[in-house]
Design an enzyme around this catalytic site. Structure first.
Site, PDB file in Angstrom:
ATOM      1  N   GLU A  67       0.784  -1.237   0.000  1.00 55.79           N
ATOM      2  CA  GLU A  67       0.000   0.000   0.000  1.00 55.79           C
ATOM      3  C   GLU A  67       0.820   1.295   0.000  1.00 55.79           C
ATOM      4  OE1 GLU A  67      -2.967  -0.100   3.066  1.00 55.79           O
ATOM      5  OE2 GLU A  67      -4.032  -1.751   2.113  1.00 55.79           O
TER       6      GLU A  67
ATOM      7  N   GLU B  55      -5.109  -8.655   0.864  1.00 52.31           N
ATOM      8  CA  GLU B  55      -5.771  -8.384   2.153  1.00 52.31           C
ATOM      9  C   GLU B  55      -7.254  -8.189   1.917  1.00 52.31           C
ATOM     10  OE1 GLU B  55      -4.262  -5.049   4.428  1.00 52.31           O
ATOM     11  OE2 GLU B  55      -2.195  -5.665   4.053  1.00 52.31           O
TER      12      GLU B  55
END
Ligand code: FCB
Length: 449
Positions: free
Chosen positions: A163, A358
């Site tokens: 991220e 995720e």
């Protein structure tokens, strides 16, 4: 409608969020170790000093994974644990920890998926300018070389960065995350460039030092977009919206394409180049080549998304959420459709095997009178999201899914407030208890294996 054969079922964690042992056995500090000790940075002054004490309890945790039937485990390496200064001298005790963890996983037939960087910037590198310093491209490359050299005899799946949207956006734009800065936009875009180049260099170095063929990718995030109907117009609108770049400089990091396009396609979206022209650093051809060093897989963290329809003026329009729209306990919308349309559009654009790196939910979990944790909301969430993932498996090459997270853990600036685990952790005793969702996931995995 079915998952692929040999679909990879796993759970994900990250080092700072679970390991603890923040100064154990020669580990150097990272920016989170320092940030959490400052006043008013993290909810109730929590820190990851001990977290889930996974550094000492990893065997117990791997045993839990095995009991749940996990096929894979995605974890990150704490850069300063293996290289206390971020470069140079290696901390062999840190290497041993990850080496033992990998051996333990393999003993139970659990495949390691290693993330090189889940926001654990060594503090010594931060002091030298961190992501602002162009040297970070080589620092990260050398770190990747070390990890590949030491572990690729046994671990062959790697994600470079987790991220980047968040660690730049929250770390250097809003300042909510470590190192807690509000940098000028021009500087953020220099960091963006260094992040992309560091990714490319890591891909090269992982391969150069590999003892086995590797599978390498990145694990970005983004709010997915799903169409309000199955009409072609709405689908087109959702696709456009997903790869759109926010116009506001305060939100520039929150997009998929300014990060993933250069890596996966070797170019930036025109919209990005136009909107930020006056702030962008220069990119050479060599830079673009490095950034787009070919990868094997594409990871994506997906938690939620927005419903999009084609507006009257033929531009995408976000559909307002109805009153009472379902929300998680940390106030994220519950949108199962994002696990259908996310992989759908991403596969269409990037054409690489996809891993959901995720997906999960924070819920108000607490122990019931009978000693169990009845987290029906999480089961409902996983059940609905996964039904969409199963459905899209006909349309997109989806190879694996990592539930976030195995354990309740340190949720960044929210400390231990938000529980994302399928395993409940009592942070005082470090006792682990399987929640109902863990048992549900176990059955789900066994049914789909
Ligand atoms: C993601 C992060 C992960 C965790 C989840 C809830 O943004 O990658 O570390 O905090 O959110």
């Amino acid at each position: 409608m079915a998952y692929q054969k040999d679909f990879i079922w796993g759970c994900a964690t990250s080092s700072y969020q679970i390991e603890g042992g923040y100064n154990a056995d020669g580990k150097g500090l990272n920016i989170w170790d320092v940030f959490c000790k400052e006043e008013n940075r993290v909810f109730e002054g929590h820190t990851g000093d001990v977290a889930c004490d996974h550094y000492h309890k990893y065997k117990e945790d791997v045993k839990l994974m095995a009991d749940l039937g996990l096929k894979a485990y995605r974890f990150s390496i704490n850069w300063a644990r293996v290289l206390p200064n971020g470069y140079g001298k290696v901390n062999e005790a840190g290497i041993k920890f990850y080496s033992d963890l990998i051996d333990c996983l393999l003993e139970y037939n659990i495949t390691p998926f290693i993330t090189l960087y889940h926001w654990e910037l060594p503090y010594e590198l931060h002091k030298r300018g961190g992501w602002m310093n162009p040297d970070i491209v080589e620092w990260f490359g050398d770190y990747a070389a070390l990890i590949s050299d030491r572990f690729s005899d046994r671990a062959t799946n790697f994600f470079t960065l987790n991220e980047p949207q968040c660690f730049i956006g929250l770390g250097y734009n809003t300042g909510e995350h470590a190192p807690g800065l509000k940098a000028p936009i021009r500087d953020q875009l220099i960091m963006h460039q260094n992040v992309l180049k560091a990714h490319g260099r890591a891909v090269q170095k992982l391969r150069e030092y590999a003892h086995n063929p590797l599978q390498i990718g990145i694990a970005p995030t983004g709010s997915m977009c799903y169409p309000a109907s199955t009409s072609k117009e709405d689908i087109d609108a959702a696709r456009t919206a997903l790869f759109d770049i926010p116009a506001s400089i305060n939100e520039w990091t929150w997009n998929v394409s300014a990060w993933s396009d250069p890596i996966m396609l070797g170019s930036f979206p025109d919209q990005f180049l136009k909107q930020f022209e006056q702030y962008l650093p220069h990119y050479t051809e060599a830079d673009m080549k490095l950034i787009s060093e070919p990868t094997d897989i594409y990871g994506q963290n997906i938690y939620n998304g927005k419903e999009i329809r084609m507006g009257k003026d033929h531009t995408p329009e976000t559909v307002e959420r109805r009153p009472g729209f379902p929300m998680t306990s940390n106030n994220w919308p519950i949108t199962p459709e994002s696990l259908y349309w996310g992989p759908y559009f991403l596969y269409e654009r990037y054409k690489k095997p996809i891993y959901i790196t995720e997906n999960g939910i924070a819920a108000p979990d607490f122990i019931s009178k009978d000693g169990s944790i009845h987290d029906g909301g999480r089961i409902n969430f996983l059940d609905q999201y996964l039904s969409r993932l199963e459905k899209v498996s006909d349309k997109a090459d989806v190879r694996g899914y990592f539930q976030w997270s195995l354990l309740d853990n340190f949720e960044w600036n929210f400390g231990y407030r938000d529980r994302f685990g399928i395993v409940y952790v009592d942070f005082e005793t470090q006792e682990r208890t399987l929640k109902d969702s863990a048992l549900w996931y176990k059955e789900y995995i066994s049914y789909h294996s």
